[in-house]
Motif scaffolding. Structure first.
Motif, PDB file in Angstrom:
ATOM      1  N   UNK A 154       3.982   3.830   1.485  1.00  0.00           N
ATOM      2  CA  UNK A 154       3.523   3.248   2.744  1.00  0.00           C
ATOM      3  C   UNK A 154       4.530   2.175   3.113  1.00  0.00           C
ATOM      4  N   UNK A 155       5.017   2.208   4.347  1.00  0.00           N
ATOM      5  CA  UNK A 155       6.011   1.217   4.748  1.00  0.00           C
ATOM      6  C   UNK A 155       5.579   0.510   6.033  1.00  0.00           C
ATOM      7  N   UNK A 156       6.005  -0.743   6.123  1.00  0.00           N
ATOM      8  CA  UNK A 156       5.767  -1.594   7.288  1.00  0.00           C
ATOM      9  C   UNK A 156       7.105  -2.112   7.793  1.00  0.00           C
ATOM     10  N   UNK A 157       7.124  -2.524   9.024  1.00  0.00           N
ATOM     11  CA  UNK A 157       8.296  -3.200   9.584  1.00  0.00           C
ATOM     12  C   UNK A 157       9.561  -2.370   9.377  1.00  0.00           C
ATOM     13  N   UNK A 158       9.513  -1.129   9.820  1.00  0.00           N
ATOM     14  CA  UNK A 158      10.662  -0.213   9.740  1.00  0.00           C
ATOM     15  C   UNK A 158      11.210  -0.059   8.322  1.00  0.00           C
ATOM     16  N   UNK A 159      10.316  -0.058   7.333  1.00  0.00           N
ATOM     17  CA  UNK A 159      10.725   0.169   5.951  1.00  0.00           C
ATOM     18  C   UNK A 159      11.095  -1.078   5.172  1.00  0.00           C
ATOM     19  N   UNK A 160      11.054  -2.239   5.796  1.00  0.00           N
ATOM     20  CA  UNK A 160      11.398  -3.485   5.101  1.00  0.00           C
ATOM     21  C   UNK A 160      10.410  -3.782   3.975  1.00  0.00           C
ATOM     22  N   UNK A 161       9.145  -3.528   4.212  1.00  0.00           N
ATOM     23  CA  UNK A 161       8.117  -3.738   3.195  1.00  0.00           C
ATOM     24  C   UNK A 161       7.576  -2.368   2.824  1.00  0.00           C
ATOM     25  N   UNK A 162       7.566  -2.058   1.514  1.00  0.00           N
ATOM     26  CA  UNK A 162       7.114  -0.740   1.061  1.00  0.00           C
ATOM     27  C   UNK A 162       6.173  -0.880  -0.127  1.00  0.00           C
TER      28      UNK A 162
ATOM     29  N   UNK B 225       2.491   1.246  10.646  1.00  0.00           N
ATOM     30  CA  UNK B 225       2.371   1.699   9.264  1.00  0.00           C
ATOM     31  C   UNK B 225       2.851   3.145   9.214  1.00  0.00           C
ATOM     32  N   UNK B 226       3.753   3.427   8.289  1.00  0.00           N
ATOM     33  CA  UNK B 226       4.268   4.783   8.107  1.00  0.00           C
ATOM     34  C   UNK B 226       4.070   5.192   6.654  1.00  0.00           C
TER      35      UNK B 226
END
Length: 148
Positions: A86-94, A75-76
């Motif tokens: 908030x992004x998941x999976x290297x920004x694929x899901x935001x 989580x970033x």
């Protein structure tokens, strides 16, 4: 009596996007095939098949918090055009967080859950509901997901 009314898409028109396959459709044999509106734009699925086009089966809608807390990957959080994303999976899901504080709290809760699961793997006999730290983390997640 006048004006346009937005209509729900037909079942065969409803499509979703996956990272590897692009657009996918719900398979006609799926129980969700006739569902024309989902409260969340995110689905999880068990099976993906390709016939005339790519279809998913055994799918369920998932809302934002379970996806952030239980989804794979890191989580970033970053500031983007004045919004905390908030992004998941290297920004694929935001997702856009309501505030920086909410974003940081969700990110920290995810870190705590990941650590708790690591502790459980190292010590399988550990009762997560009986240990104070585990019960607080699980209680907070249950409250967050059920009141969202």
């Amino acid at each position: 009596s006048t004006g346009a009314v937005k209509m729900q898409p037909k079942a065969e028109e409803l499509k979703f996007v996956t990272k590897n396959d692009g657009y996918v459709h719900i398979h006609p044999s799926s129980v969700n095939y006739q569902t024309r509106h989902f409260e969340s734009p995110y689905l999880v699925y068990h099976e993906k098949i390709k016939t005339s086009r790519v279809f998913i089966r055994d799918c369920s809608m998932v809302s934002v918090y379970p996806l952030v807390l239980l989804g794979g990957g890191q989580v970033h959080m970053q500031l983007h055009k004045g919004e905390f994303v908030i992004s998941l999976d290297d920004g694929w899901i935001r997702f856009v967080a309501a505030s920086h504080q909410v974003g940081e709290l969700v990110k920290e809760l995810r870190c705590e859950l990941d650590q708790l699961l690591q502790d459980k793997i190292k010590n399988p006999t550990m009762d997560l509901c009986m240990c104070p730290r585990g019960s607080r983390i699980i209680g907070m997640i249950v409250k967050l997901v059920t009141t969202q």
